[in-house]
Design a protein around this motif. Structure first.
Motif, PDB file in Angstrom:
ATOM      1  N   LEU A  47      -2.083   3.797  69.762  1.00  0.00           N
ATOM      2  CA  LEU A  47      -3.481   3.380  69.735  1.00  0.00           C
ATOM      3  C   LEU A  47      -4.344   4.568  69.328  1.00  0.00           C
ATOM      4  N   ALA A  48      -5.243   4.353  68.376  1.00  0.00           N
ATOM      5  CA  ALA A  48      -6.237   5.357  67.976  1.00  0.00           C
ATOM      6  C   ALA A  48      -7.618   4.766  68.246  1.00  0.00           C
ATOM      7  N   PHE A  49      -8.476   5.546  68.900  1.00  0.00           N
ATOM      8  CA  PHE A  49      -9.796   5.037  69.279  1.00  0.00           C
ATOM      9  C   PHE A  49     -10.805   6.179  69.308  1.00  0.00           C
ATOM     10  N   HIS A  50     -12.092   5.809  69.203  1.00  0.00           N
ATOM     11  CA  HIS A  50     -13.158   6.797  69.319  1.00  0.00           C
ATOM     12  C   HIS A  50     -13.214   7.283  70.758  1.00  0.00           C
ATOM     13  N   PRO A 109     -19.002  15.288  66.277  1.00  0.00           N
ATOM     14  CA  PRO A 109     -19.590  14.116  65.628  1.00  0.00           C
ATOM     15  C   PRO A 109     -18.558  13.025  65.315  1.00  0.00           C
ATOM     16  N   VAL A 110     -17.371  13.423  64.879  1.00  0.00           N
ATOM     17  CA  VAL A 110     -16.256  12.488  64.727  1.00  0.00           C
ATOM     18  C   VAL A 110     -15.180  12.958  65.693  1.00  0.00           C
ATOM     19  N   ALA A 112      -6.345  10.939  60.129  1.00  0.00           N
ATOM     20  CA  ALA A 112      -6.815  12.208  59.572  1.00  0.00           C
ATOM     21  C   ALA A 112      -7.221  12.047  58.108  1.00  0.00           C
ATOM     22  N   ALA A 113      -6.445  11.302  57.333  1.00  0.00           N
ATOM     23  CA  ALA A 113      -6.789  11.069  55.923  1.00  0.00           C
ATOM     24  C   ALA A 113      -8.117  10.334  55.807  1.00  0.00           C
ATOM     25  N   ASP A 114      -8.341   9.352  56.673  1.00  0.00           N
ATOM     26  CA  ASP A 114      -9.606   8.606  56.648  1.00  0.00           C
ATOM     27  C   ASP A 114     -10.786   9.507  57.009  1.00  0.00           C
ATOM     28  N   VAL A 115     -10.614  10.329  58.054  1.00  0.00           N
ATOM     29  CA  VAL A 115     -11.690  11.245  58.469  1.00  0.00           C
ATOM     30  C   VAL A 115     -11.950  12.271  57.369  1.00  0.00           C
ATOM     31  N   ILE A 151     -10.658  15.473  64.872  1.00  0.00           N
ATOM     32  CA  ILE A 151     -12.072  15.815  65.031  1.00  0.00           C
ATOM     33  C   ILE A 151     -12.643  16.363  63.733  1.00  0.00           C
ATOM     34  N   SER A 152     -13.956  16.210  63.599  1.00  0.00           N
ATOM     35  CA  SER A 152     -14.656  16.761  62.450  1.00  0.00           C
ATOM     36  C   SER A 152     -16.075  17.113  62.866  1.00  0.00           C
ATOM     37  N   GLY A 153     -16.568  18.206  62.327  1.00  0.00           N
ATOM     38  CA  GLY A 153     -17.914  18.658  62.637  1.00  0.00           C
ATOM     39  C   GLY A 153     -17.900  19.760  63.685  1.00  0.00           C
ATOM     40  N   GLU A 154     -19.075  20.205  64.037  1.00  0.00           N
ATOM     41  CA  GLU A 154     -19.230  21.266  65.044  1.00  0.00           C
ATOM     42  C   GLU A 154     -19.310  20.672  66.436  1.00  0.00           C
ATOM     43  N   ARG A 155     -18.783  21.376  67.408  1.00  0.00           N
ATOM     44  CA  ARG A 155     -18.778  20.917  68.804  1.00  0.00           C
ATOM     45  C   ARG A 155     -20.206  20.610  69.246  1.00  0.00           C
TER      46      ARG A 155
END
Length: 94
Positions: free
Chosen positions: A14-17, A24-25, A58-61, A88-92
């Motif tokens: 399962l992958a979820f937010h 941010p992501v 990861a490819a989608d992000v 994850i993507s972006g700054e903390r």
């Protein structure tokens, strides 16, 4: 159980937010069965399933944001004692 926004799911993964994102992501990928950590993962088929989902997420992000990190933690860095990967993507943010 906390409701989650599903990104991708298979019979075993399962992958979820993240419910409390620190970026941010912030997507979490987990096996549906309990596995304590990466070092306890001894099911090769599950390992392949996990990596297949992690790779797709990861490819989608990467396509959406231009960059991402894929992280799992061990020992005292692992707050939840259930194997999980962060994409994850972006700054903390916290």
């Amino acid at each position: 159980r906390t409701p989650v926004r599903v990104v991708m799911e298979t019979e075993r993964v399962l992958a979820f937010h993240h419910t409390r994102p620190a970026y941010p992501v912030h997507i979490v990928v987990i096996p549906r069965q309990h596995v304590e950590s990466l070092l306890a993962l001894d099911d090769e088929a599950l390992m392949v399933d996990l990596l297949r989902v992690i790779r797709q997420v990861a490819a989608d992000v990467l396509a959406q944001t231009g960059a991402c990190r894929v992280v799992t933690n061990l020992g005292r860095y692992q707050e939840s004692k259930h194997l999980h990967w962060h994409v994850i993507s972006g700054e903390r943010t916290e």
